[in-house]
Enzyme design. Structure first.
Site, mmCIF file in Angstrom:
data_model
loop_
_atom_site.group_PDB
_atom_site.id
_atom_site.type_symbol
_atom_site.label_atom_id
_atom_site.label_comp_id
_atom_site.label_asym_id
_atom_site.label_seq_id
_atom_site.Cartn_x
_atom_site.Cartn_y
_atom_site.Cartn_z
ATOM 1 N N LYS A 29 0.797 -1.118 0.126
ATOM 2 C CA LYS A 29 0.093 0.083 -0.011
ATOM 3 C C LYS A 29 0.966 1.239 -0.105
ATOM 4 C CE LYS A 29 -4.084 1.465 2.363
ATOM 5 N NZ LYS A 29 -4.851 1.186 1.323
ATOM 6 N N ARG A 99 -3.364 2.581 9.031
ATOM 7 C CA ARG A 99 -3.537 1.573 8.269
ATOM 8 C C ARG A 99 -2.483 0.466 8.390
ATOM 9 N NH1 ARG A 99 -8.550 2.329 4.700
ATOM 10 N NH2 ARG A 99 -8.808 4.493 4.487
ATOM 11 N N GLY A 108 -8.307 -8.052 5.307
ATOM 12 C CA GLY A 108 -9.069 -8.038 6.508
ATOM 13 C C GLY A 108 -8.520 -8.556 7.829
ATOM 14 N N MET A 110 -5.690 -7.499 9.234
ATOM 15 C CA MET A 110 -4.942 -6.334 10.343
ATOM 16 C C MET A 110 -5.809 -5.419 10.413
ATOM 17 S SD MET A 110 -0.930 -7.270 9.152
ATOM 18 C CE MET A 110 -0.779 -5.989 10.382
ATOM 19 N N ARG A 355 -3.978 -1.077 -7.486
ATOM 20 C CA ARG A 355 -3.368 -2.288 -7.404
ATOM 21 C C ARG A 355 -3.730 -2.960 -8.488
ATOM 22 N NH1 ARG A 355 -6.684 -4.572 -2.304
ATOM 23 N NH2 ARG A 355 -8.696 -4.176 -3.048
ATOM 24 N N HIS A 471 -7.745 -44.224 -9.758
ATOM 25 C CA HIS A 471 -7.973 -44.211 -11.267
ATOM 26 C C HIS A 471 -9.175 -43.465 -11.841
ATOM 27 C CE1 HIS A 471 -10.390 -46.652 -14.192
ATOM 28 N NE2 HIS A 471 -9.565 -47.177 -14.639
ATOM 29 N N GLU A 761 10.148 -45.647 -15.731
ATOM 30 C CA GLU A 761 9.030 -45.408 -14.628
ATOM 31 C C GLU A 761 9.564 -46.242 -13.479
ATOM 32 O OE1 GLU A 761 5.429 -46.616 -16.096
ATOM 33 O OE2 GLU A 761 5.801 -48.195 -17.096
ATOM 34 N N SER A 780 10.376 -42.319 -22.410
ATOM 35 C CA SER A 780 9.118 -41.671 -21.946
ATOM 36 C C SER A 780 9.108 -41.813 -20.649
ATOM 37 C CB SER A 780 7.818 -42.164 -22.755
ATOM 38 O OG SER A 780 6.641 -41.326 -22.244
ATOM 39 N N GLY A 782 7.356 -42.270 -17.146
ATOM 40 C CA GLY A 782 6.311 -42.603 -16.600
ATOM 41 C C GLY A 782 6.475 -41.972 -15.097
ATOM 42 N N ASN A 784 4.252 -41.240 -13.182
ATOM 43 C CA ASN A 784 3.180 -41.920 -12.136
ATOM 44 C C ASN A 784 3.941 -43.089 -11.493
ATOM 45 O OD1 ASN A 784 1.470 -40.104 -13.023
ATOM 46 N ND2 ASN A 784 0.325 -41.730 -14.454
ATOM 47 N N CYS A 847 5.225 -38.896 -19.905
ATOM 48 C CA CYS A 847 3.612 -39.039 -20.124
ATOM 49 C C CYS A 847 2.791 -39.350 -18.778
ATOM 50 C CB CYS A 847 3.362 -40.425 -21.151
ATOM 51 S SG CYS A 847 4.414 -41.842 -20.226
ATOM 52 N N TYR A 867 9.516 -33.271 -25.154
ATOM 53 C CA TYR A 867 8.231 -32.961 -25.308
ATOM 54 C C TYR A 867 7.486 -33.398 -23.926
ATOM 55 C CZ TYR A 867 7.188 -37.805 -25.987
ATOM 56 O OH TYR A 867 7.163 -39.325 -25.638
HETATM 57 C C1 PEP Z 1 3.212 -43.792 -15.517
HETATM 58 O O1 PEP Z 1 3.404 -44.575 -14.757
HETATM 59 O O2 PEP Z 1 3.515 -42.653 -15.234
HETATM 60 C C2 PEP Z 1 2.325 -43.715 -16.742
HETATM 61 C C3 PEP Z 1 2.088 -42.788 -17.427
HETATM 62 O O3 PEP Z 1 1.850 -45.004 -16.724
HETATM 63 P P1 PEP Z 1 0.472 -45.552 -15.986
HETATM 64 O O4 PEP Z 1 0.069 -44.382 -15.494
HETATM 65 O O5 PEP Z 1 -0.624 -46.106 -17.037
HETATM 66 O O6 PEP Z 1 0.824 -46.653 -15.153
HETATM 67 MG MG MG Z 2 3.114 -46.715 -15.289
#
Ligand code: PEP
Ligand code: MG
Length: 890
Positions: A29, A99, A108, A110, A355, A471, A761, A780, A782, A784, A847, A867
């Site tokens: 302020k 203020r 709000g 103070m 602001r 899932h 992965e 790639s 993975g 997850n 991915c 990518y």
């Molecule tokens: C992963 O494990 O990141 C992946 C993309 O494969 P899934 O989620 O199908 O196991």
């Molecule tokens: Mg996987």
């Protein structure tokens, strides 16, 4: 940090001791006031006690630095000279506001004191000077109440009771019914009440009042609510707050006075043209409180709204002209849309605050593109101005913000967008009813791969269990279906076809609406707004595409998902999970037959039935994707996920294979695993049952050749082997896939264009990536599974306790949502380095779900991936996030 420090910075129209960018010292302020003053805008004069005073105060047993008093006196003298009024002078009283104002705004949280400097003498002086006794005593009673509450700790209810009692005695219903004499009487009662509560008289010396207020605002930095707010918003206590003392200006001094708030552009649509409201003869809080209906700022806005009260443009043309010049100046200066507060005191305009204004995603796009086209900012700045996650608001139908909401419960916002439909509890039924043209919402305790068709058929999904990477959540995001997961208060009774939440019961067939952006489940139907991806959206995405380095692909397996992906600008498929194709009603029987066969011959017979269907799946994808690369992952999940569950299922397989039901049941029991996530899945299936992967490879290559013959373009397949831990697994499977390619080439006389690579992965795969890259043409990530296996944290179960970890600060973010840069990220980095050392041209992508998360995309830029791949509906978010990640490193 004592003598010699500059603790106080003065400002006023045309001068300022502080400079732009002193936000840390002056707070948001204070810095903005200083900046507005420097710009020559009419800012009521004042001064700022710096955040360092706050720090010194707390470091020094809550005492102010010795030379603070002197600096405040000097600044006050300057303030008085500029304002032409004197604090405590009955003939010409100055009133000030006190203020808080930290570096980060803490709305709000103070304390604030207004109208400071009033006592019996100055109130009489103010009445005289303003010619408005009612105004003077109304201000005085407001001050006593506020000061008593904030500074002296007297309960404000005491004052409210007095006022209510007075109104009752006099048969008044509104505050506006009270006359000047009435307010004077109230003042007298307030003072008595304060003195009784305090055991001493209410302070009448304006200097004592001033120091009391300054102390109270600094003290409010350490109240419990301020501490909690800071903890929730990551604001360090060491930042401290500044305190701003500023001359009061009054919008309630008659018909030539007014007060208002305005945005320099429309904050909900982004339209250029001011957007604001004002009230004649009112104070700031009256606009916010909504007691009186404010009037439009401009004529254009008034006409648009069909409002009959005059606009400020018409009613106060001179002040309006001055105000609009100030708006333009501020917007050009800050190079962004501003949110402004102002007051007109007897025809004179005062700027109280500016602001950067908050805005919707739609407005953000419009404002950024307009400003770039106006030359106020560059295209790159426009790209940086949009919060990628904010785009989510635009990519799905959303609930009309004005729609009424009958909230049944709130779960996790697992997949954004809103959907309305009739409740259905079973996936088969969902599919049937959707086919019959009904819009349905699938409500399940949790979902499994067997529910895919039901999820696809449904408008939206609700689960009682499961986290953000359950899932249901992953699949729903992939399909672009709105989803609320983990709505734990919902108790589902499948048998009775109903769910209960609290005392309410919702039956099969009743209408519900879900808002996947905030996790709400609503009863009934609510109004929606459709996404619009043209206009500014397209312009800004074009600028983002020009500046990004990483490509963006989509995780997609159905033709519909691929189509959406292409429409959203995907540059290929980064992950086609083939297992979902196995669940289709017309092929699950053959899949079960294959799994339950005793020997290879039996499996091959069953697989021969699946092959043409798989080939057709891939052909459809290639037709949509043209020559864009398509990464197709061979079967990944443990086979037992496809097993028959009911007796009827078993009998179907028995009939198809001629095998006895008992034998099939025994085989099913054999396949069951106690830890399937770490069990017989991924490439391990390919090793044990080579014919499965061979069938899939054949389907891919034959589809490529067929589509090439049909269309003339050459599809590019990237055949991906999942869950590789050792180079040997990959070498064996690669040789088999390449063998199939060669066989297909010989049979058809045409060569499919393909690469063979692997998912990375597992931690071991990251560490061994130098070796693995000898056989992999691409990696790639993975993430997850990599997150699951690096943390040893189950993707499916973590939701149950991760919340505690986040709350306790053990984990800063859900590692399944935003990549854990330190641990999982380091493994990715190692894999990138070692993989590229072996094979410099190695193609690298991601991915896992992280591929659609802006913070994780920034990490991907950091490690130099080629990518990212994410669900189709997140593709625009990823395109923007990738552009920003690149710009940040320029
Ligand atoms: C992963 O494990 O990141 C992946 C993309 O494969 P899934 O989620 O199908 O196991
Ligand atoms: Mg996987």
């Amino acid at each position: 940090m004592t003598a010699g420090n500059k603790w106080v910075y003065a400002f006023g129209a045309g001068y300022s001791e502080g400079e732009a960018g002193m936000r840390e010292l002056l707070g948001g302020k204070g810095a903005n006031l200083a900046e507005m003053a420097t710009l020559g805008l009419p800012v009521p004069p004042g001064f700022t006690l710096t955040t360092q005073v706050c720090t010194a105060f707390y470091e020094n047993k809550r005492q102010f630095p010795a030379d603070l008093n002197e600096q405040v006196e000097t600044a006050l003298a300057k303030l008085e000279a500029t304002a032409g009024k004197v604090l405590g002078d009955p003939a010409n009283p100055l009133l000030v506001s006190v203020r808080s104002g930290g570096r980060a705004s803490m709305p709000g949280m103070m304390d604030t004191v207004l109208n400071l400097g009033l006592n019996d003498e100055t109130a009489a002086g103010l009445a005289e000077l303003s010619g408005d006794r009612r105004f003077a005593y109304d201000s005085y009673r407001r001050f006593i109440q506020m000061y008593s509450d904030v500074v002296l700790g007297v309960d404000h209810a005491i004052f409210e009771d007095i006022l209510d009692g007075f109104k009752d005695e006099n048969d008044y219903s509104l505050d506006t019914d009270l006359s000047a004499d009435d307010w004077e009487q109230i003042v007298s009662r307030y003072k008595t009440a304060a003195a009784t509560a305090l055991g001493r008289p209410f302070p009448t010396d304006p200097r004592e009042q001033l120091w009391g207020a300054i102390g109270a605002v600094f003290m409010s930095w350490m109240t419990e609510r301020a501490k909690t707010y800071r903890r929730l918003h990551d604001i360090p206590a060491s930042w401290g707050t500044a305190v701003n003392v500023q001359a009061m200006v009054f919008g309630n001094m008659g018909e030539t006075s007014a007060t208002g708030v305005a945005f320099t552009r429309d904050p909900s649509t982004g339209d250029s043209g001011y957007y604001g409201e004002f009230l004649v003869n009112a104070q700031g809080e009256d606009v916010v409180a909504g007691i009186r209906t404010p009037q439009c700022l401009t004529e254009a806005m008034r006409e648009r709204m069909g409002d009959h009260s005059p606009s400020m443009e018409a009613a106060m043309p001179e002040s309006y002209a001055e105000l609009s010049a100030a708006f333009d100046k501020l917007e050009r200066h800050y190079r962004d849309m501003q949110d402004i507060e102002f007051t007109v005191e007897r025809g004179r305009l005062w700027m109280l605050q500016t602001r950067t204004g908050k805005r919707t995603a739609k407005a953000a796009l419009r404002i950024a593109t307009d400003m770039a086209q106006e030359g106020l900012i560059t295209e790159e700045e426009a790209v940086m101005r949009i919060d990628p996650s904010h785009l989510d608001q635009l990519l799905h139908p959303t609930l009309d913000p004005k729609a009424e909401r009958d909230v049944l419960t709130t779960g996790l916002p697992a997949s954004p967008g809103a959907a309305t439909g009739r409740v259905v509890f079973d996936s088969d039924e969902a599919e049937e009813r959707a086919k019959a043209g009904e819009k349905v919402i699938l409500v399940r305790i949790e979902t499994s791969p067997e529910d895919i068709h039901g999820m696809h058929a449904a408008e939206g999904i609700v689960t009682a269990r499961g986290g953000m990477t359950s899932h249901a959540a992953v699949v729903a995001r992939g399909m672009g279906r709105p989803c609320v997961s983990g709505a734990g208060q919902i108790k589902i009774d499948y048998a009775k076809k109903l769910f209960m939440v609290g005392r309410r019961t919702v039956h099969d067939g009743e209408m519900v609406t879900i808002d996947g952006s905030n996790g709400q489940v609503l009863y009934g139907e609510a109004k929606m707004i459709k996404p619009e991806l043209t206009g500014e959206f397209a312009i800004l995405m074009g600028w983002a595409d020009k500046t990004r380095r990483m490509k963006v692909r989509a995780n997609a397996e159905t033709p519909q998902d691929c189509q959406t992906a292409v429409e959203f600008g995907a540059e290929g498929i980064g992950l086609c999970r083939t297992e979902h194709m196995f669940f289709d009603a017309d092929r699950i029987a053959a899949v079960r037959e294959m799994i339950l066969s005793n020997d290879q011959d039996g499996r091959v017979t069953a697989l021969d039935k699946i092959l043409p269907m798989q080939r057709d799946d891939f052909a459809q994808i290639f037709r949509i994707m043209g020559e864009l690369p398509c990464t197709i992952r061979l079967l990944d999940p443990p086979l037992h996920e496809f097993l028959p569950h009911t007796e009827e299922d078993v009998m179907d397989v028995a009939t198809a294979t001629g095998l006895p039901a008992e034998q099939l049941m025994a085989r099913a029991r054999d396949l069951a695993e106690s830890n399937p996530m770490l069990g017989h899945r991924g490439c391990r299936l390919g090793i044990t049952f080579p014919e499965i992967y061979e069938m899939q490879a054949r389907a891919i290559f034959e589809a490529q050749i067929a589509v090439e013959k049909e269309t003339g373009f050459q599809p590019l397949a990237e055949v991906m082997i999942p869950l590789v831990a050792t180079v040997a697994e990959l070498s064996i499977l690669k040789a088999r896939v390449a063998g199939v390619a060669q066989a297909v080439a010989e049979e058809t006389g045409a060569k499919p264009k393909y690469l063979i690579g692997t998912m990375i992965e597992l931690p071991r795969a990251c560490l061994m990536s130098g070796e693995i890259a000898k056989d992999a043409e691409f990696f790639s990530f993975g993430t997850n599974d990599l997150t699951q296996t690096t943390f040893g944290l189950s993707r499916d179960d973590a939701g149950k306790f991760l919340g505690d970890y986040l709350e306790a600060g053990i984990l800063e973010k859900d590692p399944f949502v935003t990549i854990d840069r330190d641990g999982v990220g380091d493994l990715v980095r190692i894999a990138v380095e070692r993989g590229r050392a072996t094979r410099p041209e190695l193609k690298l992508g991601i991915c896992g779900e992280h591929g659609g998360d802006p913070a994780s995309i920034d990490f991907c830029e950091d490690v130099g991936l080629d990518y990212v791949s994410c669900s189709p509906y997140r593709v625009p978010i990823a395109r923007l996030a990738a552009a920003q990640a690149n710009l940040r490193r320029k």
